[in-house]
Design a protein around this motif. Structure first.
Motif, PDB file in Angstrom:
ATOM      1  N   GLN A  57       8.497   6.492  -1.896  1.00 42.41           N
ATOM      2  CA  GLN A  57       7.726   5.552  -1.073  1.00 42.41           C
ATOM      3  C   GLN A  57       8.268   5.480   0.353  1.00 42.41           C
ATOM      4  O   GLN A  57       7.901   4.589   1.110  1.00 42.41           O
ATOM      5  CB  GLN A  57       7.759   4.153  -1.712  1.00 42.41           C
ATOM      6  N   GLU A  84      12.362  -4.168   3.261  1.00 43.70           N
ATOM      7  CA  GLU A  84      11.527  -3.276   4.089  1.00 43.70           C
ATOM      8  C   GLU A  84      11.224  -1.923   3.438  1.00 43.70           C
ATOM      9  O   GLU A  84      10.560  -1.084   4.025  1.00 43.70           O
ATOM     10  CB  GLU A  84      12.136  -3.041   5.491  1.00 43.70           C
ATOM     11  N   GLU A  85      11.728  -1.674   2.233  1.00 42.00           N
ATOM     12  CA  GLU A  85      11.424  -0.417   1.541  1.00 42.00           C
ATOM     13  C   GLU A  85      10.423  -0.701   0.424  1.00 42.00           C
ATOM     14  O   GLU A  85      10.648  -1.577  -0.408  1.00 42.00           O
ATOM     15  CB  GLU A  85      12.690   0.192   0.923  1.00 42.00           C
ATOM     16  N   GLN A  86       9.338   0.056   0.390  1.00 42.46           N
ATOM     17  CA  GLN A  86       8.387  -0.125  -0.704  1.00 42.46           C
ATOM     18  C   GLN A  86       9.006   0.369  -1.999  1.00 42.46           C
ATOM     19  O   GLN A  86       9.592   1.456  -2.046  1.00 42.46           O
ATOM     20  CB  GLN A  86       7.090   0.633  -0.428  1.00 42.46           C
ATOM     21  N   ILE A  87       8.870  -0.430  -3.041  1.00 41.82           N
ATOM     22  CA  ILE A  87       9.521  -0.081  -4.300  1.00 41.82           C
ATOM     23  C   ILE A  87       8.632   0.860  -5.106  1.00 41.82           C
ATOM     24  O   ILE A  87       7.428   0.950  -4.873  1.00 41.82           O
ATOM     25  CB  ILE A  87       9.853  -1.334  -5.134  1.00 41.82           C
ATOM     26  N   SER A  88       9.236   1.540  -6.074  1.00 39.23           N
ATOM     27  CA  SER A  88       8.463   2.490  -6.883  1.00 39.23           C
ATOM     28  C   SER A  88       8.676   2.297  -8.380  1.00 39.23           C
ATOM     29  O   SER A  88       8.093   3.015  -9.165  1.00 39.23           O
ATOM     30  CB  SER A  88       8.840   3.923  -6.496  1.00 39.23           C
ATOM     31  N   ARG A 112       8.765  -8.834   0.290  1.00 40.93           N
ATOM     32  CA  ARG A 112       7.451  -9.082   0.902  1.00 40.93           C
ATOM     33  C   ARG A 112       6.374  -8.529  -0.029  1.00 40.93           C
ATOM     34  O   ARG A 112       6.558  -7.494  -0.661  1.00 40.93           O
ATOM     35  CB  ARG A 112       7.350  -8.406   2.270  1.00 40.93           C
ATOM     36  N   ASN A 123       8.756  10.089  -7.090  1.00 37.59           N
ATOM     37  CA  ASN A 123       7.951   8.903  -6.799  1.00 37.59           C
ATOM     38  C   ASN A 123       8.517   8.278  -5.542  1.00 37.59           C
ATOM     39  O   ASN A 123       9.211   7.275  -5.591  1.00 37.59           O
ATOM     40  CB  ASN A 123       7.978   7.929  -7.980  1.00 37.59           C
ATOM     41  N   PHE A 165       7.654  -4.839  -1.158  1.00 34.50           N
ATOM     42  CA  PHE A 165       8.711  -4.281  -0.317  1.00 34.50           C
ATOM     43  C   PHE A 165       9.988  -5.094  -0.539  1.00 34.50           C
ATOM     44  O   PHE A 165       9.971  -6.319  -0.438  1.00 34.50           O
ATOM     45  CB  PHE A 165       8.329  -4.344   1.165  1.00 34.50           C
TER      46      PHE A 165
END
Lengths: 101, 767
Positions: free
Chosen positions: B616, A75-79, A93, B614, A72
């Motif tokens: 998230q 706070e944003e999950q990466i892609s 994180r 994709n 993250f």
């Protein structure tokens, strides 16, 4: 690790990585480690590894983020994996990936 | 019932008939087990009768001599494992041995590690001949002592399953091993928030209990299956029903070391999965047999074999709560040990995330252990790992409410996690509907009603599930009559053809019935992740939205050509009407979607668009259940009197399917709580491997499950979608535990609370 041009990476650009409790043997017990920022997650991990030798072997597999880890950034999950751009002063994180059913 | 429905959509929120419904109710739909091909062979698996044994010798000569038998394979016939890679379970089980463990689970080479572990496979011209041949394969074993319980497997001196396993191997985030010696503990993971000792020092009431859960099976109706064929030029085709044809293609290509373009996986309709069909079972064996014989080989496993493969983990969980007398929770601690089965990779992280998932607790310490035992490799099962952890956490929280003499919903609302609060496992919550669900429960007529009568009790529980996003592909083409073909990469296990088509219909302003969604093979659409993690309506919905926006743009261009004006002067309305500048007479120019579609040929040709997303930006789900029960103290049977399930769906695209997901999840959770169990013999053999004896709830066992859909839109999705399929299985266990406790005065700490368990406790209690 040598840094790229100062104009590309401002001197005050610092990325903060929260170290999972179980990996703090690598960070000497520190809960967070700050490293100079980089343009990509790969560079940030390399700089983290310079501070916490060996930790990159836990975080990566076959040249990408370990599939069991969710990263993250702010706070944003990466892609985008290790090529994910990391903005200035970001917080990173490392969380276990949760498998769905 | 939808609690907070906004009336702003044309299609979303309506209940059209599912596109695949007629085929399914008339028996026309083709499932994996229906697949047939002229001249194909039938395969069966020879399985270990021992839970732990060294394979000394396998002699297939008698089987090969049987008329009709075409090939027998053992582990020596499988390709050698690739290096690294993911393991065979929902927790990944990656690490250095991941691929080897996966291959060993497909077929044992040196040691059989659970009863039912494949040791050989045979194919023949007839399924009955293949069955007969199994008895003619001679296997010599050296039987070893098995270890079947998670705590026994962790103890010093326990039988070791894998001599080369070390404690950190199952998770990259696991702690370093205490010693370089063989162990059954594949990983130790820890979450730490605040100062746990300080938290308990501040507490005025501390409660601690141990809880255990049995293994449970997903109970999908269609057994696992696969039919494989190799072409003469080395192209592998697999027909089967699974939750992830593209992932299967990747694994098969890696396994056989051939390009992805040389593997085609054809998804058949799926007769239930619930996580159990995310991972390959017999498919690689069918492929090896097909390669060896040059024929198509089909494999279907029996119900007994289904039970022997891919259940969820049995668990041991110890939870400790500290709270002030005003109800403020100061500390939460959990020790969680999950059985992975014979190979690493239990759904531990789901349990660790869920145990305190609904609450803002300043001091948290959670230790999780992934442990191998001589049982079938655990697989994913709807919110994998979370029901067990939440059973412990929520049951103890209800007991804490009782001890503090605080209403259990008031206690939850006081400590509820809200937007921006710290999560137990790191980071902060985004926009969540946790508090809204709790308040809806507290104010609902079910909760405010008085429960009367003897031997009756009421229980509540919350539940949390993260949901998922990830790679998803789809394409769409506009037909000349204004209908649209929608091509999907994500397998439809729960009405996602309809929910995706509805999101495309909403975007382009046409009716859902004017879109024909089709799930296609891996040659015909881009890579798409597994259908699991409650991700499909979210992720395919994103793809549908992007397809729709591109179609809008193209239709505007076509309208501009028709009107001979600048496209910038043309607008596309949400009603599917395209409007242009007034004509020379001042009249408004407008065309419907269908009117422009009719002119596609002469304005540039057909329109076909693709989307590969994709995303998230997933919105987590929270749900809560209220249940009333009556316990028959003569038989121990629990009768459910009333059941209401609440859930934040973000946005209910098709409320009927959201309701059925909630109801289905609740019923599966009720089964875990009350009736379903693996009965093990001392030898490690399951004693009840049939649907007659593995007691899943039927329509006769449960009342109508009332549903309340709360809508707190996910800001990370164009229509606010959150996944809905999994959190609904999480709350039933603790809600029923508390209801039974209120009815009997006994706090049960294990599930299932079967009639036998309850009756024995009542007799012991002297009631």
């Amino acid at each position: 690790m040598a840094r790229h041009s100062p104009s590309f990476y401002p001197e005050d650009d610092v990325v903060t990585i929260h170290i999972p409790a179980t990996l703090r043997t690598y960070s000497g017990g520190r809960e967070t480690v700050s490293v100079a920022g980089g343009s990509s997650l790969r560079q940030v991990f390399q700089r983290l590894d310079a501070e916490c030798p060996g930790i990159i072997d836990r975080l990566t597999l076959d040249g990408d983020i370990h599939p069991a880890i969710a990263v993250f950034v702010n706070e944003e999950q990466i892609s985008l994996g290790l090529i994910e751009p990391v903005p200035e002063d970001a917080t990173i994180r490392l969380l276990p990936n949760v498998g769905g059913g | 019932m939808v609690a907070t429905k906004e009336k702003q959509f044309r299609v979303i929120g309506t209940r059209p008939i599912r596109h695949d419904g007629a085929d399914k109710v008339t028996g026309r739909a083709q499932y994996g087990t229906d697949f047939r091909m002229t001249g194909m062979l039938f395969g069966r698996v020879k399985r270990s009768p021992h839970a732990h044994a060294i394979i000394k010798r396998i002699d297939a000569s008698r089987a090969l001599a049987l008329h009709g038998v075409k090939a027998v394979i053992t582990a020596a016939d499988l390709p050698p494992p690739t290096v690294g890679g993911g393991g065979p379970g929902p927790g990944g089980g990656g690490g250095p041995q991941g691929a080897r463990f996966q291959m060993e689970n497909f077929m044992a080479s040196k040691k059989a590690l659970y009863i039912g572990h494949p040791v050989a496979a045979v194919c023949a011209t007839d399924a009955h001949v293949a069955e007969d041949a199994l008895a003619l394969i001679d296997v010599e074993y050296e039987v070893l002592t098995p270890v079947l319980d998670v705590r026994e497997a962790m103890a010093e001196g326990a039988p070791i399953l894998h001599e080369d396993l070390r404690t950190r191997d199952a998770s990259p985030l696991a702690s370093e091993p205490p010693a370089d010696k063989p162990t059954n503990v594949a990983s130790h993971t820890q979450y730490k928030l605040g100062d746990i000792e300080k938290g308990f020092a501040e507490a005025e009431v501390i409660l601690e209990r141990e809880f255990t859960t049995s293994m449970f099976h997903q109970g999908y109706l269609e057994p696992t299956n696969g039919a494989a064929e190799w072409s003469k030029d080395g192209h592998l085709t697999l027909w089967n029903s699974s939750q992830g044809p593209h992932n299967f293609r990747t694994q098969l290509a890696q396994m056989f070391r051939i390009p992805l373009s040389k593997v085609t996986v054809v998804p058949m309709e799926i007769g239930g999965g619930f996580g159990g069909k995310l991972f390959m079972h017999v498919e690689p064996l069918a492929a090896v047999l097909a390669q060896k014989t040059g024929k198509a080989v089909k494999m279907i496993v029996t119900r007994e074999e289904v039970f022997e493969s891919g259940p969820t983990s049995g668990t041991y969980v110890r939870v400790k709560y500290g709270a002030k007398k005003d109800g403020t929770i100061t500390a939460g601690q959990a020790y969680m040990a999950y059985e992975a089965g014979a190979f690493p990779g239990s759904p531990l992280s789901g349990g660790m995330n869920g145990v305190f998932g609904s609450y803002k607790i300043p001091n948290i310490l959670i230790d999780g252990y992934d442990v191998v035992v001589n049982k079938p490799k655990s697989a994913a099962y709807r919110a994998p790992g979370t029901p067990a952890g939440t059973f412990a956490g929520e049951s103890l929280l209800n007991e804490m409410a009782q001890r503090l003499d605080i209403d259990p919903m008031e206690l939850r609302i006081k400590n509820a996690a809200k937007d921006g609060d710290d999560r137990p496992w790191g980071g902060k919550w985004g926009v969540i509907g946790n508090l809204q669900v709790m308040e809806a429960m507290k104010n609902h007529p079910h909760y405010t009603s008085e429960l009367q009568g003897e031997n009756r009790g009421r229980g509540v529980s919350m539940g949390y599930w993260s949901n998922a996003g990830g790679e998803t592909s789809a394409s769409a083409s506009v037909n000349g009559d204004g209908t649209v073909q929608l091509v999907l990469g994500a397998v439809d296990v729960a009405g996602t053809r309809a929910s995706t088509a509805m999101q495309l219909a909403e975007t382009i302003g046409i009716a859902a019935e004017d879109i024909w969604p089709k799930v296609v093979d891996t040659d015909s659409v881009g890579f798409t992740l597994l259908t699991g993690g409650s991700r499909t309506t979210f992720a395919s919905g994103w793809a549908a939205y992007e397809l729709g926006m591109e179609i809008r743009k193209r239709m505007v261009e076509r309208a501009a050509r028709i009107w001979e004006c600048d496209a910038a002067a043309v607008t596309y309305g949400d009603d599917g009407i395209i409007r242009g500048p007034n004509d020379s007479e001042g009249k408004e120019r407008k065309l419907s979607f269908k009117e422009i579609a009719a002119q596609l040929g002469r304005t540039g040709g057909s329109i076909e668009v693709g989307a590969n997303v994709n995303k998230q930006t997933v919105g987590p789900s929270f749900g809560g259940h209220i249940v009333d029960v009556e316990v028959d103290k003569d038989t121990g049977k629990v009768q459910i009197l009333r059941y209401t399930a609440f859930q934040d769906a973000g946005r209910a695209i098709h409320p009927g399917y959201v309701e059925s997901q909630i109801q289905g999840g609740a019923v599966q959770g009720i089964g875990m709580a009350l009736t379903e169990d693996y009965y093990w013999g001392a030898d490690g053999r399951m004693q009840n491997a049939s649907f007659l004896d593995y007691r899943m709830p039927t329509a006769l066992d449960v009342p109508m499950i009332d549903t309340v859909i709360i809508e707190v839109p996910n800001p990370g999705h164009p229509y606010g979608v959150r996944g809905v399929a999994e959190v609904c299985i999480v709350p039933p266990l603790a809600a029923l535990q508390t209801a039974v406790a209120e009815a009997t005065g006994i706090h049960f700490t294990q599930v299932p609370m079967s009639p036998r368990v309850i009756l024995e406790a009542l007799l012991k209690d002297g009631d």
